[in-house]
Design an enzyme around this catalytic site. Sequence first.
Site, PDB file in Angstrom:
ATOM      1  N   GLU A 427       0.857  -1.199   0.000  1.00 39.74           N
ATOM      2  CA  GLU A 427       0.000   0.000   0.000  1.00 39.74           C
ATOM      3  C   GLU A 427       0.887   1.241   0.000  1.00 39.74           C
ATOM      4  O   GLU A 427       1.762   1.393   0.839  1.00 39.74           O
ATOM      5  CB  GLU A 427      -0.863  -0.024   1.262  1.00 39.74           C
ATOM      6  N   ASP A 504      -0.340  -0.889   6.056  1.00 36.52           N
ATOM      7  CA  ASP A 504      -0.116  -0.373   7.409  1.00 36.52           C
ATOM      8  C   ASP A 504      -1.141  -0.994   8.353  1.00 36.52           C
ATOM      9  O   ASP A 504      -2.246  -1.349   7.941  1.00 36.52           O
ATOM     10  CB  ASP A 504      -0.266   1.156   7.408  1.00 36.52           C
TER      11      ASP A 504
END
Length: 639
Positions: A427, A504
């Site tokens: 990401e 995350d």
Amino acid sequence: MANSQYTASDITLLEGLEAVRKRPGMYIGSVSTKGLNHLIFEIVDNAVDEHLAGFCSEISVVLHKDGSCTVTDNGRGVPVDLHEKGMSAARLVYTTLHAGGKFDDSVYKTSGGLHGVGSSAVNALSAYMDVEIFRDGLIHHDRYEKGIPVIELENGLLPTIGKTRQTGTKVRFLPDDTIFEKTWFRADDIKSRMHETAYLNPELTIKFTDERGDTPEKITYHEPDGIIGFIKELNKKNEAYHDIVYFSGIAEGIEVECAFQYVNDFHENVLGFCNNIYNAEGGTHLTGFKTTFTTVINQYARELGVLKEKEPNFNGTDVRNGMTAIVSIKHPDPRFEGQTKTKLDNPDATRACSKVTGDEITRYFDRNLEVLKKVLSCAERSAKIRKAEEKVRTTIFTKQKYSFDSNGKLANCENKDPKKCEIFIVEGDSAGGSAKTARNRNFQAILPIRGKILNVEKASIDKILQNAEIKTMINAFGCGFSEGYGNDFDITKLRYDKIIIMADADVDGAHISTLLLTLFYRFMPELIYEGHVYIAMPPLYKAMPKSGKEEYLYDDYALEVYRKNQKSTFTLQRYKGLGEMDASQLWETTLNPDTRLLKQVEIEDAMSASSITEMLMGSDVAPRRDFIYENAKEAELDI
Ligand code: 28F
């Protein structure tokens, strides 16, 4: 052992237990929470067998505060009389290691996804197992610790500890925490499995109690509508096109029962069960049902002029688009294959399901023309859309095939052997950048994607295929995808052994993970079935003690343990995102196969999988976040 000298049977017992305790994964699949829950399912399966034999109407499952579990049934009670080996049959049931722990095959042995290893394996993996058998007006008692009997037999018989007018079996066991990393049962998985079992056994009542909270949670599962009720539950959020259809029959000594209903949702949801166990990877029973259902529908379509003479038949996916169905069979000797041993492999099940389906749906549709017309219109509409998609897809993919490599987003690895390669879906470009630096470019590919990909739960296929990120991903994997209209998926073309989602540990990361999981679950479910999908577990903290070396901590539990054991003072860094780590730290903590933590994504069972996807992509964020954090905590070593 209770007495000093070891007899031959003691040796067999000890060797058997040793085998289970040395390689528990062989017997219960894994020592993760899934394996832990399997201990309960194994014991419950034996009680359900007693129900199937016609002697038990109620089962109780209690989770106690001390981490133990009690399962009780009101069946006949395990036999306690002397077996030819000179000891009580019950003692043999709980100490003899073979499939099922049942000597006679008069009762269908529910062979769970892991072949019903029976109570003896559960016994071997429990710190203690306490058994009470209510039979012949007495309560017979036995107790084991790590599978070793700790009760003296009296002339080979179990001691009795009281009188009773009831009959049945009660087993209380505490999983052995030297075997299981975590010994906390996950109530939701137990509840969904008990609910599923109730649907599959309409005369059975299962009482679940969780005593571990401040106030006990009590739920009674009793589904007198059986699989009709199950279909109702699965379809509760959709608009149904007709009443639920139910049929059953017996062929080749196999009991077949089935229910189906079409809804206004472009999904096929056909679930297979054998002896009450959900077969996540389907199998021969579903093959028999699906092929015959499609054949019969095509026959009707031609008879009623829905298909013109020269028009091709509807394919299976056209016919099953919008169908929710359950095929539940009882088979005397089931065989399983596939990655998680949940794919039914008996050829006679194909014939039996085909026979019963062919006979019964012809009988039904001959009498219910309206429903038949609804099903035919669903098939007709699906075929039309499929043809339109094929046109869209070929243009997109033809163009795409050549432009893919110019896309450049993917930092591929040098090695071309899929078994050795892994791809990280990272990401955000910053994390993607440091991952490209940190990785081992021989076998690790990096595909950075922006924070938000399309919400794939609701989007249509052509919209999805126009999303650059998704197109790049599908091309990078190399195995295509399967959506209702055409199964272009071919797992043998997969270019990587591991697809690792690296996001995350915050809400955004959780969001991207759920979107990716939904994408894989909807369009490439085999990636999950075959165990190729993982979630990287970056550390949450770095502890730097005054004296001694720094340590990475992967979850709050690890931090708690560190605090307890750490003598000297230490400073703590909380990682908010992958981008905070430099390349060497990222390699050390999250990429290096020797030191990283990966959570392998599993499909637990049909209900939780579809409701998880539904819940993940539903409107309210809260359950989605809880799900990801709950699962993230279950991080397993990269085994
Ligand atoms: C809490 C878990 O395990 N219930 C069980 C029975 C009943 C019989 C049985 C079980 C005979 C010798 C193979 C009784 N009477 N609940 C349970 N209930 N096993 S397990 O028999 C085992 C076979 O070993 C039973 C007559 N026939 C069978």
